[in-house]
Design a protein around this motif. Structure first.
Motif, PDB file in Angstrom:
ATOM      1  N   ALA A 114       0.844  -1.194   0.000  1.00  0.00           N
ATOM      2  CA  ALA A 114       0.000   0.000   0.000  1.00  0.00           C
ATOM      3  C   ALA A 114       0.879   1.244   0.000  1.00  0.00           C
ATOM      4  N   PHE A 115       0.367   2.283  -0.661  1.00  0.00           N
ATOM      5  CA  PHE A 115       1.049   3.572  -0.711  1.00  0.00           C
ATOM      6  C   PHE A 115       0.003   4.673  -0.721  1.00  0.00           C
ATOM      7  N   SER A 116       0.219   5.698   0.071  1.00  0.00           N
ATOM      8  CA  SER A 116      -0.703   6.830   0.104  1.00  0.00           C
ATOM      9  C   SER A 116       0.086   8.122   0.275  1.00  0.00           C
ATOM     10  N   ILE A 168       3.703  11.010   3.181  1.00  0.00           N
ATOM     11  CA  ILE A 168       3.494   9.768   2.452  1.00  0.00           C
ATOM     12  C   ILE A 168       3.550   8.609   3.447  1.00  0.00           C
ATOM     13  N   THR A 169       2.866   7.546   3.099  1.00  0.00           N
ATOM     14  CA  THR A 169       2.842   6.324   3.913  1.00  0.00           C
ATOM     15  C   THR A 169       3.034   5.133   2.990  1.00  0.00           C
ATOM     16  N   ARG A 170       3.990   4.278   3.349  1.00  0.00           N
ATOM     17  CA  ARG A 170       4.247   3.049   2.594  1.00  0.00           C
ATOM     18  C   ARG A 170       4.167   1.862   3.538  1.00  0.00           C
ATOM     19  N   ALA A 171       3.484   0.826   3.092  1.00  0.00           N
ATOM     20  CA  ALA A 171       3.300  -0.353   3.943  1.00  0.00           C
ATOM     21  C   ALA A 171       3.308  -1.608   3.082  1.00  0.00           C
ATOM     22  N   ALA A 172       3.805  -2.689   3.669  1.00  0.00           N
ATOM     23  CA  ALA A 172       3.827  -3.991   3.010  1.00  0.00           C
ATOM     24  C   ALA A 172       3.726  -5.076   4.077  1.00  0.00           C
ATOM     25  N   SER A 173       3.062  -6.158   3.743  1.00  0.00           N
ATOM     26  CA  SER A 173       2.924  -7.261   4.696  1.00  0.00           C
ATOM     27  C   SER A 173       2.835  -8.578   3.948  1.00  0.00           C
ATOM     28  N   ARG A 189       6.472   5.926   7.445  1.00  0.00           N
ATOM     29  CA  ARG A 189       5.751   7.189   7.374  1.00  0.00           C
ATOM     30  C   ARG A 189       6.751   8.332   7.359  1.00  0.00           C
ATOM     31  N   GLN A 190       6.482   9.313   6.482  1.00  0.00           N
ATOM     32  CA  GLN A 190       7.396  10.436   6.354  1.00  0.00           C
ATOM     33  C   GLN A 190       6.623  11.710   6.090  1.00  0.00           C
ATOM     34  N   SER A 191       6.962  12.758   6.835  1.00  0.00           N
ATOM     35  CA  SER A 191       6.369  14.075   6.644  1.00  0.00           C
ATOM     36  C   SER A 191       7.429  15.007   6.067  1.00  0.00           C
ATOM     37  N   PHE A 192       6.999  15.955   5.213  1.00  0.00           N
ATOM     38  CA  PHE A 192       7.924  16.857   4.544  1.00  0.00           C
ATOM     39  C   PHE A 192       7.692  18.313   4.929  1.00  0.00           C
ATOM     40  N   VAL A 193       7.012  18.552   6.043  1.00  0.00           N
ATOM     41  CA  VAL A 193       6.811  19.907   6.541  1.00  0.00           C
ATOM     42  C   VAL A 193       7.313  19.975   7.985  1.00  0.00           C
ATOM     43  N   GLY A 194       7.590  21.197   8.439  1.00  0.00           N
ATOM     44  CA  GLY A 194       8.032  21.363   9.819  1.00  0.00           C
ATOM     45  C   GLY A 194       9.358  20.682  10.094  1.00  0.00           C
ATOM     46  N   GLN A 195       9.385  19.843  11.105  1.00  0.00           N
ATOM     47  CA  GLN A 195      10.589  19.120  11.487  1.00  0.00           C
ATOM     48  C   GLN A 195      10.825  17.865  10.655  1.00  0.00           C
ATOM     49  N   ARG A 196       9.951  17.606   9.674  1.00  0.00           N
ATOM     50  CA  ARG A 196      10.092  16.450   8.773  1.00  0.00           C
ATOM     51  C   ARG A 196      10.217  15.143   9.557  1.00  0.00           C
ATOM     52  N   THR A 197       9.299  14.943  10.456  1.00  0.00           N
ATOM     53  CA  THR A 197       9.327  13.735  11.278  1.00  0.00           C
ATOM     54  C   THR A 197       8.898  12.520  10.455  1.00  0.00           C
ATOM     55  N   GLY A 198       9.316  11.348  10.916  1.00  0.00           N
ATOM     56  CA  GLY A 198       8.966  10.101  10.254  1.00  0.00           C
ATOM     57  C   GLY A 198       9.231   8.928  11.171  1.00  0.00           C
ATOM     58  N   SER A 199       8.745   7.769  10.758  1.00  0.00           N
ATOM     59  CA  SER A 199       8.951   6.548  11.541  1.00  0.00           C
ATOM     60  C   SER A 199       8.947   5.354  10.604  1.00  0.00           C
ATOM     61  N   THR A 200       9.709   4.339  10.990  1.00  0.00           N
ATOM     62  CA  THR A 200       9.789   3.097  10.222  1.00  0.00           C
ATOM     63  C   THR A 200       9.691   1.923  11.194  1.00  0.00           C
ATOM     64  N   GLN A 201       8.814   0.983  10.876  1.00  0.00           N
ATOM     65  CA  GLN A 201       8.616  -0.193  11.716  1.00  0.00           C
ATOM     66  C   GLN A 201       8.715  -1.457  10.858  1.00  0.00           C
ATOM     67  N   PHE A 202       9.398  -2.447  11.410  1.00  0.00           N
ATOM     68  CA  PHE A 202       9.513  -3.755  10.762  1.00  0.00           C
ATOM     69  C   PHE A 202       9.241  -4.820  11.815  1.00  0.00           C
ATOM     70  N   GLN A 203       8.272  -5.671  11.569  1.00  0.00           N
ATOM     71  CA  GLN A 203       7.862  -6.670  12.551  1.00  0.00           C
ATOM     72  C   GLN A 203       7.802  -8.053  11.899  1.00  0.00           C
ATOM     73  N   VAL A 204       8.233  -9.041  12.666  1.00  0.00           N
ATOM     74  CA  VAL A 204       8.172 -10.442  12.252  1.00  0.00           C
ATOM     75  C   VAL A 204       7.529 -11.236  13.378  1.00  0.00           C
ATOM     76  N   GLY A 205       6.543 -12.029  13.054  1.00  0.00           N
ATOM     77  CA  GLY A 205       5.850 -12.806  14.073  1.00  0.00           C
ATOM     78  C   GLY A 205       5.623 -14.243  13.643  1.00  0.00           C
ATOM     79  N   LEU A 206       5.823 -15.157  14.573  1.00  0.00           N
ATOM     80  CA  LEU A 206       5.529 -16.573  14.370  1.00  0.00           C
ATOM     81  C   LEU A 206       4.480 -16.987  15.384  1.00  0.00           C
ATOM     82  N   TYR A 207       3.537 -17.804  14.976  1.00  0.00           N
ATOM     83  CA  TYR A 207       2.496 -18.226  15.905  1.00  0.00           C
ATOM     84  C   TYR A 207       2.108 -19.679  15.611  1.00  0.00           C
ATOM     85  N   GLY A 208       1.574 -20.309  16.629  1.00  0.00           N
ATOM     86  CA  GLY A 208       1.103 -21.684  16.510  1.00  0.00           C
ATOM     87  C   GLY A 208      -0.080 -21.914  17.427  1.00  0.00           C
TER      88      GLY A 208
END
Length: 245
Positions: free
Chosen positions: A165-167, A188-193, A214-233
């Motif tokens: 997804a991209f927005s 902008i927001t980019r996501a994949a799963s 997630r990335q912002s291009f105004v003000g302090q140009r804040t952003g965040s990146t998350q990567f998660q891996v999960g195993l379940y049973g």
């Protein structure tokens, strides 16, 4: 004191093969009486059209079984008038165009795309506002059997689900004394799963991987990146009858 009157009219037609068109018109007139300032809001949605194309069935050599397509257009206009000593009038217009495409391939593979484009403009006594937003979403789902002897041990095939997804969104402001549109929202927001799950000997196992940026291009140009891996049973079992003396 609030007084509101609204009405909607719609019609449509459904054609053979899954095709169809629906057309709607909406109007609302609301008045608010307040000691500080009276307010009247008139909202109108036109055109409001949703169309579904007939299902396409292609020949087998293409590798595609069916293709479905749906789109439309919705335009909403809103006018707000403030009464009292300082008469103010604000106008806002917004247009949205969605698009949905789904392709079912031979066997179990299904791919789909869902997108939307949105543009708007607002006017008030202090200046103008411009808005733009675009979203894209692609999904892939299927069922697979691993090679070798492992396939015989599985209770069911491996279910695969992939999402991307991209927005993007941008809002800017043009003041009454300026000409440049200065952005106050630009991000902008980019996501994949990826998700995999199956059953082996009554034991449900799965893997989930997700990425979000997630990335912002105004003000302090804040952003965040998350990567998660999960195993379940998960295992389900039934207990027998306990002997009682």
């Amino acid at each position: 004191l609030n007084d509101r009157l609204s009405w909607r009219a719609s019609t449509g037609v459904v054609l053979p093969g899954g095709a169809g068109v629906r057309v709607s018109y909406f109007q609302s007139d609301a008045t608010t009486l307040d000691p500080r300032s009276d307010r009247r809001t008139v909202q109108r949605s036109w055109p409001d059209v949703q169309a579904t194309m007939p299902t396409l069935r292609l020949r087998e050599f293409t590798g595609i079984r069916t293709v479905t397509l749906a789109t439309g257009v919705v335009r909403t206009q809103r006018e707000i008038t403030y009464g009292g000593r300082a008469l103010q009038r604000r106008f806002d217009s917004d247009t949205r165009i969605p698009l949905d495409v789904s392709i079912q391939w031979l066997r179990t593979l299904v791919t789909s795309y869902r997108g939307a484009y949105r543009a708007g403009r607002g006017t008030d006594p202090t200046g103008d506002t411009e808005r733009g937003q675009a979203t894209h979403r692609i999904t892939v789902s299927s069922q697979l059997l691993p090679p070798g002897s492992l396939a015989a041990r599985l209770d069911r095939p491996v279910r695969l689900s992939l999402l991307a997804a991209f927005s993007s969104e941008r809002n800017c402001r043009i003041t009454a004394t300026g000409e440049d549109c200065v952005a106050f929202i630009d991000q902008i927001t980019r996501a994949a799963s990826l998700a995999l799950d199956t059953s082996l000997g009554g034991f449900e196992i799965g893997l989930q991987v997700s990425y979000d940026d997630r990335q912002s291009f105004v003000g302090q140009r804040t952003g965040s990146t998350q990567f998660q891996v999960g195993l379940y049973g998960q295992i389900d079992f039934a207990a027998g009858v306990l002997p009682l003396n």
